[in-house]
Design a protein around this motif. Sequence first.
Motif, PDB file in Angstrom:
ATOM      1  N   ASP A   1      -3.271  -2.061   3.191  1.00  0.00           N
ATOM      2  CA  ASP A   1      -4.378  -2.887   2.690  1.00  0.00           C
ATOM      3  C   ASP A   1      -5.433  -2.068   1.948  1.00  0.00           C
ATOM      4  O   ASP A   1      -6.213  -2.608   1.171  1.00  0.00           O
ATOM      5  CB  ASP A   1      -5.053  -3.640   3.847  1.00  0.00           C
ATOM      6  N   LYS A   2      -5.483  -0.778   2.213  1.00  0.00           N
ATOM      7  CA  LYS A   2      -6.502   0.082   1.594  1.00  0.00           C
ATOM      8  C   LYS A   2      -6.049   0.688   0.269  1.00  0.00           C
ATOM      9  O   LYS A   2      -6.808   1.380  -0.401  1.00  0.00           O
ATOM     10  CB  LYS A   2      -6.881   1.216   2.559  1.00  0.00           C
ATOM     11  N   LEU A   3      -4.779   0.479  -0.091  1.00  0.00           N
ATOM     12  CA  LEU A   3      -4.217   1.120  -1.284  1.00  0.00           C
ATOM     13  C   LEU A   3      -3.649   0.089  -2.253  1.00  0.00           C
ATOM     14  O   LEU A   3      -3.052  -0.901  -1.832  1.00  0.00           O
ATOM     15  CB  LEU A   3      -3.099   2.093  -0.882  1.00  0.00           C
TER      16      LEU A   3
ATOM     17  N   LYS B   1     -17.475   0.410  -5.256  1.00  0.00           N
ATOM     18  CA  LYS B   1     -17.427   1.341  -4.122  1.00  0.00           C
ATOM     19  C   LYS B   1     -16.254   1.023  -3.213  1.00  0.00           C
ATOM     20  O   LYS B   1     -15.674   1.909  -2.618  1.00  0.00           O
ATOM     21  CB  LYS B   1     -18.737   1.283  -3.341  1.00  0.00           C
ATOM     22  N   GLY B   2     -15.951  -0.245  -3.093  1.00  0.00           N
ATOM     23  CA  GLY B   2     -14.865  -0.643  -2.205  1.00  0.00           C
ATOM     24  C   GLY B   2     -13.516  -0.724  -2.898  1.00  0.00           C
ATOM     25  O   GLY B   2     -12.560  -1.195  -2.312  1.00  0.00           O
ATOM     26  N   ARG B   3     -13.468  -0.290  -4.151  1.00  0.00           N
ATOM     27  CA  ARG B   3     -12.221  -0.430  -4.914  1.00  0.00           C
ATOM     28  C   ARG B   3     -11.092   0.368  -4.265  1.00  0.00           C
ATOM     29  O   ARG B   3     -11.272   1.508  -3.870  1.00  0.00           O
ATOM     30  CB  ARG B   3     -12.464   0.058  -6.357  1.00  0.00           C
ATOM     31  N   LYS B   4      -9.937  -0.255  -4.186  1.00  0.00           N
ATOM     32  CA  LYS B   4      -8.784   0.457  -3.623  1.00  0.00           C
ATOM     33  C   LYS B   4      -8.303   1.521  -4.607  1.00  0.00           C
ATOM     34  O   LYS B   4      -8.223   1.245  -5.816  1.00  0.00           O
ATOM     35  CB  LYS B   4      -7.622  -0.521  -3.389  1.00  0.00           C
ATOM     36  N   PRO B   5      -7.946   2.703  -4.121  1.00  0.00           N
ATOM     37  CA  PRO B   5      -7.343   3.688  -5.008  1.00  0.00           C
ATOM     38  C   PRO B   5      -6.026   3.129  -5.577  1.00  0.00           C
ATOM     39  O   PRO B   5      -5.192   2.610  -4.829  1.00  0.00           O
ATOM     40  CB  PRO B   5      -7.059   4.878  -4.086  1.00  0.00           C
TER      41      PRO B   5
ATOM     42  N   PRO C   1      -5.488   2.060 -15.629  1.00  0.00           N
ATOM     43  CA  PRO C   1      -5.449   3.466 -15.193  1.00  0.00           C
ATOM     44  C   PRO C   1      -5.085   3.623 -13.709  1.00  0.00           C
ATOM     45  O   PRO C   1      -5.301   2.720 -12.902  1.00  0.00           O
ATOM     46  CB  PRO C   1      -6.886   3.937 -15.438  1.00  0.00           C
ATOM     47  N   PHE C   2      -4.510   4.799 -13.396  1.00  0.00           N
ATOM     48  CA  PHE C   2      -4.158   5.139 -12.024  1.00  0.00           C
ATOM     49  C   PHE C   2      -5.062   6.266 -11.539  1.00  0.00           C
ATOM     50  O   PHE C   2      -5.439   7.135 -12.311  1.00  0.00           O
ATOM     51  CB  PHE C   2      -2.691   5.581 -11.938  1.00  0.00           C
ATOM     52  N   ASP C   3      -5.366   6.239 -10.243  1.00  0.00           N
ATOM     53  CA  ASP C   3      -6.199   7.292  -9.647  1.00  0.00           C
ATOM     54  C   ASP C   3      -5.351   8.472  -9.175  1.00  0.00           C
ATOM     55  O   ASP C   3      -5.734   9.624  -9.319  1.00  0.00           O
ATOM     56  CB  ASP C   3      -6.990   6.733  -8.462  1.00  0.00           C
ATOM     57  N   GLY C   4      -4.200   8.157  -8.581  1.00  0.00           N
ATOM     58  CA  GLY C   4      -3.387   9.226  -8.006  1.00  0.00           C
ATOM     59  C   GLY C   4      -1.911   8.892  -8.013  1.00  0.00           C
ATOM     60  O   GLY C   4      -1.498   7.824  -8.485  1.00  0.00           O
ATOM     61  N   LEU C   5      -1.131   9.826  -7.476  1.00  0.00           N
ATOM     62  CA  LEU C   5       0.326   9.688  -7.431  1.00  0.00           C
ATOM     63  C   LEU C   5       0.810   9.797  -5.991  1.00  0.00           C
ATOM     64  O   LEU C   5       0.277  10.581  -5.207  1.00  0.00           O
ATOM     65  CB  LEU C   5       0.989  10.798  -8.248  1.00  0.00           C
ATOM     66  N   LEU C   6       1.830   9.001  -5.666  1.00  0.00           N
ATOM     67  CA  LEU C   6       2.527   9.115  -4.395  1.00  0.00           C
ATOM     68  C   LEU C   6       4.004   9.291  -4.725  1.00  0.00           C
ATOM     69  O   LEU C   6       4.555   8.497  -5.492  1.00  0.00           O
ATOM     70  CB  LEU C   6       2.297   7.853  -3.552  1.00  0.00           C
TER      71      LEU C   6
ATOM     72  N   ILE D   1     -10.577  10.019  -0.514  1.00  0.00           N
ATOM     73  CA  ILE D   1     -10.283   9.768  -1.938  1.00  0.00           C
ATOM     74  C   ILE D   1     -11.073   8.559  -2.452  1.00  0.00           C
ATOM     75  O   ILE D   1     -11.463   8.532  -3.615  1.00  0.00           O
ATOM     76  CB  ILE D   1      -8.756   9.632  -2.223  1.00  0.00           C
ATOM     77  N   GLN D   2     -11.332   7.596  -1.564  1.00  0.00           N
ATOM     78  CA  GLN D   2     -12.167   6.444  -1.976  1.00  0.00           C
ATOM     79  C   GLN D   2     -13.573   6.912  -2.326  1.00  0.00           C
ATOM     80  O   GLN D   2     -14.151   6.482  -3.318  1.00  0.00           O
ATOM     81  CB  GLN D   2     -12.225   5.415  -0.848  1.00  0.00           C
ATOM     82  N   ASN D   3     -14.112   7.810  -1.500  1.00  0.00           N
ATOM     83  CA  ASN D   3     -15.444   8.363  -1.772  1.00  0.00           C
ATOM     84  C   ASN D   3     -15.453   9.139  -3.079  1.00  0.00           C
ATOM     85  O   ASN D   3     -16.389   9.031  -3.868  1.00  0.00           O
ATOM     86  CB  ASN D   3     -15.896   9.276  -0.619  1.00  0.00           C
ATOM     87  N   ASP D   4     -14.391   9.923  -3.295  1.00  0.00           N
ATOM     88  CA  ASP D   4     -14.287  10.709  -4.539  1.00  0.00           C
ATOM     89  C   ASP D   4     -14.277   9.796  -5.762  1.00  0.00           C
ATOM     90  O   ASP D   4     -14.938  10.069  -6.764  1.00  0.00           O
ATOM     91  CB  ASP D   4     -13.007  11.563  -4.544  1.00  0.00           C
ATOM     92  N   ILE D   5     -13.526   8.694  -5.657  1.00  0.00           N
ATOM     93  CA  ILE D   5     -13.423   7.746  -6.779  1.00  0.00           C
ATOM     94  C   ILE D   5     -14.793   7.114  -7.053  1.00  0.00           C
ATOM     95  O   ILE D   5     -15.224   6.996  -8.195  1.00  0.00           O
ATOM     96  CB  ILE D   5     -12.362   6.651  -6.484  1.00  0.00           C
ATOM     97  N   SER D   6     -15.501   6.735  -5.967  1.00  0.00           N
ATOM     98  CA  SER D   6     -16.830   6.121  -6.115  1.00  0.00           C
ATOM     99  C   SER D   6     -17.815   7.099  -6.743  1.00  0.00           C
ATOM    100  O   SER D   6     -18.564   6.752  -7.640  1.00  0.00           O
ATOM    101  CB  SER D   6     -17.367   5.679  -4.745  1.00  0.00           C
TER     102      SER D   6
END
Length: 227
Positions: free
Chosen positions: A38-40, A6-10, A97-102, A212-217
């Motif tokens: 720190d959150k990413l 749940k706390g995993r960084k995106p 794997p990656f969650d998203g792109l910046l 996005i953290q919630n979405d990933i969880s």
Amino acid sequence: MENEEKGRKPRILCLHGFRTSGEIMKKQIHKWPQNVLDKLDLVFVDAPFPCNGKSDVEGIFDPPYYEWFQFNKEFTEYTNFDECLQYIEDYMIKHGPFDGLLGFSQGAILSGGLPGLQEKGVALTKVPKVKFLIIIGGAKFRAPSVVEKAYSSQIGCPSLHFLGEHDFLKEYGKELIDSCVEPVVIHHPKGHTVPRLDDKSLNTMMSFIERIQNDISENKEEVQSMS
């Protein structure tokens, strides 16, 4: 283990601007406050092709410089574009794997087009779906062959867009925002740059990260309940 997930960084793949580098983008992004960083889990990659001309950041940032693909004066024809897509996918397979792109600038144009190309089965077919985008100084692709595949439907994943008041790509950045289903926009007074975050934009950024953290969880929980 569940709380840990749940706390995993995106985990985010960062695509730098034209004729710069992953190292340069790292320096640009590190203007942001530490509580954001720190959150990413940010991963910076160099584009596949060495710089093929003068870089705009010469004298500001040290070389080497790289470019993702080449284009004509009107930005309507691309060279090495398929090779670029393959390179990004190979990197994602190896380091994901990656969650998203910046993305910033050319990297933002790429980032904004990849979800649509992935949906059409043109790119990123062997990696998980792109779940969100962070776009800084972005625009839409202009090559007709890419446009018809990248934006045939609206970009469905959550997206955060930085729009500079004096960015030469501002109007094109708005076009990209209009192509997104759920865009969040941070306006800033600068030009074509990675801006610092003031109090208002910091709040917007933190809300987006939380979402996005919630979405990933939630996505992880869905997968676990299906298995």
